[in-house]
Motif scaffolding. Structure first.
Motif, PDB file in Angstrom:
ATOM      1  N   UNK A   6      84.962  17.869  84.269  1.00 18.28           N
ATOM      2  CA  UNK A   6      84.682  18.870  84.964  1.00 18.28           C
ATOM      3  C   UNK A   6      84.940  20.125  84.538  1.00 18.28           C
ATOM      4  N   UNK A   7      86.288  20.028  84.038  1.00 19.40           N
ATOM      5  CA  UNK A   7      86.671  21.477  83.467  1.00 19.40           C
ATOM      6  C   UNK A   7      85.961  22.026  82.194  1.00 19.40           C
ATOM      7  N   UNK A   8      85.505  20.907  81.253  1.00 14.26           N
ATOM      8  CA  UNK A   8      84.836  21.146  80.248  1.00 14.26           C
ATOM      9  C   UNK A   8      83.324  21.832  80.655  1.00 14.26           C
ATOM     10  N   UNK A   9      82.993  21.035  81.558  1.00 17.32           N
ATOM     11  CA  UNK A   9      81.508  21.654  81.805  1.00 17.32           C
ATOM     12  C   UNK A   9      81.559  23.142  82.569  1.00 17.32           C
ATOM     13  N   UNK A  10      82.413  23.411  83.068  1.00 20.22           N
ATOM     14  CA  UNK A  10      82.485  25.036  83.657  1.00 20.22           C
ATOM     15  C   UNK A  10      82.909  25.674  82.578  1.00 20.22           C
ATOM     16  N   UNK A  11      84.037  25.200  81.917  1.00 19.91           N
ATOM     17  CA  UNK A  11      84.643  26.118  80.650  1.00 19.91           C
ATOM     18  C   UNK A  11      84.739  25.306  79.487  1.00 19.91           C
ATOM     19  N   UNK A  12      83.675  25.311  78.877  1.00 17.58           N
ATOM     20  CA  UNK A  12      83.250  24.550  77.574  1.00 17.58           C
ATOM     21  C   UNK A  12      84.270  24.502  76.352  1.00 17.58           C
ATOM     22  N   UNK A  13      85.370  23.932  76.348  1.00 17.88           N
ATOM     23  CA  UNK A  13      86.590  24.260  75.302  1.00 17.88           C
ATOM     24  C   UNK A  13      86.228  23.242  74.287  1.00 17.88           C
ATOM     25  N   UNK A  14      85.776  22.114  74.583  1.00 13.71           N
ATOM     26  CA  UNK A  14      85.799  20.802  73.737  1.00 13.71           C
ATOM     27  C   UNK A  14      84.238  20.114  73.435  1.00 13.71           C
ATOM     28  N   UNK A  15      84.108  19.820  72.095  1.00 20.07           N
ATOM     29  CA  UNK A  15      82.992  19.018  72.107  1.00 20.07           C
ATOM     30  C   UNK A  15      82.830  17.702  72.945  1.00 20.07           C
ATOM     31  N   UNK A  16      81.883  17.658  73.439  1.00 17.27           N
ATOM     32  CA  UNK A  16      81.699  16.718  74.475  1.00 17.27           C
ATOM     33  C   UNK A  16      81.848  15.211  73.679  1.00 17.27           C
ATOM     34  N   UNK A  17      81.934  13.857  74.425  1.00 17.98           N
ATOM     35  CA  UNK A  17      81.720  12.849  74.066  1.00 17.98           C
ATOM     36  C   UNK A  17      80.561  12.041  74.300  1.00 17.98           C
ATOM     37  N   UNK A  18      79.354  12.850  74.810  1.00 20.41           N
ATOM     38  CA  UNK A  18      78.483  12.089  74.952  1.00 20.41           C
ATOM     39  C   UNK A  18      78.284  11.447  76.366  1.00 20.41           C
ATOM     40  N   UNK A  19      79.228  11.479  77.069  1.00 20.37           N
ATOM     41  CA  UNK A  19      79.302  10.512  78.378  1.00 20.37           C
ATOM     42  C   UNK A  19      78.842  11.281  79.753  1.00 20.37           C
ATOM     43  N   UNK A  20      78.424  12.422  79.504  1.00 20.41           N
ATOM     44  CA  UNK A  20      78.170  13.340  80.649  1.00 20.41           C
ATOM     45  C   UNK A  20      77.205  12.782  81.723  1.00 20.41           C
ATOM     46  N   UNK A  21      76.233  12.230  81.190  1.00 24.59           N
ATOM     47  CA  UNK A  21      75.119  11.529  82.138  1.00 24.59           C
ATOM     48  C   UNK A  21      75.958  10.659  83.027  1.00 24.59           C
ATOM     49  N   UNK A  22      76.769   9.626  82.350  1.00 21.83           N
ATOM     50  CA  UNK A  22      77.446   8.596  83.138  1.00 21.83           C
ATOM     51  C   UNK A  22      78.241   9.333  84.059  1.00 21.83           C
ATOM     52  N   UNK A  23      79.053  10.433  83.750  1.00 18.43           N
ATOM     53  CA  UNK A  23      80.066  11.205  84.561  1.00 18.43           C
ATOM     54  C   UNK A  23      79.164  11.564  85.759  1.00 18.43           C
TER      55      UNK A  23
END
Length: 180
Positions: free
Chosen positions: A57-74
């Motif tokens: 949730x922090x990374x979605x509002x403040x994109x610090x990190x390359x995502x791991x591809x599990x945003x849909x599951x989250x």
């Protein structure tokens, strides 16, 4: 002795380190509503802050990190197993375009992270943040971007076709092209 709230750990930690970053005194933390204090509680503080920095949730509002591809599951189950980023190689900074509306806040979080790690090292604590090995290479300088791309690479056939490609998938696809 600094008192912090578990419910607002990141905000409390940011304010605390703004004032304590240059101090040579050991930071000692106590959580609001809890009796414990000492080195074990202080180490738990560093672990809690580290966990918060890995929250999706922090990374979605403040994109610090390359995502791991599990945003849909989250999105389907926000408090489930994908509440935290879990890149197998470790966390690596999310590239942001110049002028991104997130740029100032992301830079401020990286400054905070540096203060946090510096204070933890000075006081002989650890910050269990799983950073990608190339993250440190970037910080030290002399970094060859092609090396990162190759470590993220995988055969093109193993990259799933998707409308929802992550930055990590795009880097992997690029790495496949570079290797040819």
């Amino acid at each position: 002795l600094a008192r912090v709230s578990r419910d607002h750990i990141l905000d409390n930690a940011r304010r605390l380190l703004e004032f304590h970053q240059g101090s040579k005194h050991v930071l000692e933390v106590q959580f609001h509503g809890e009796d414990g204090f000492g080195s074990g509680v202080t180490q738990n503080f560093y672990e809690a802050v580290s966990g918060t920095l890995q929250k999706r949730t922090l990374n979605q509002s403040t994109p610090m990190w390359i995502t791991d591809g599990h945003d849909v599951e989250h999105a389907a189950e926000p408090d489930g197993q994908y509440a935290f980023l879990t890149n197998a190689e470790g966390l690596f900074p999310q590239p942001l375009p110049p002028g991104s509306p997130h740029l100032d806040e992301v830079c401020e979080l990286y400054r905070f992270m540096g203060r946090l790690m510096g204070k933890a090292c000075r006081d002989k604590f650890t910050v269990p943040l799983p950073l990608h090995p190339h993250f440190f290479a970037v910080l030290k300088g002399g970094f060859e971007p092609k090396n990162l791309i190759k470590t993220l690479g995988r055969p093109g056939a193993s990259i799933p076709q998707s409308e929802d490609w992550t930055t990590l998938d795009l880097l992997r696809a690029y790495a496949t092209l570079v290797e040819r």
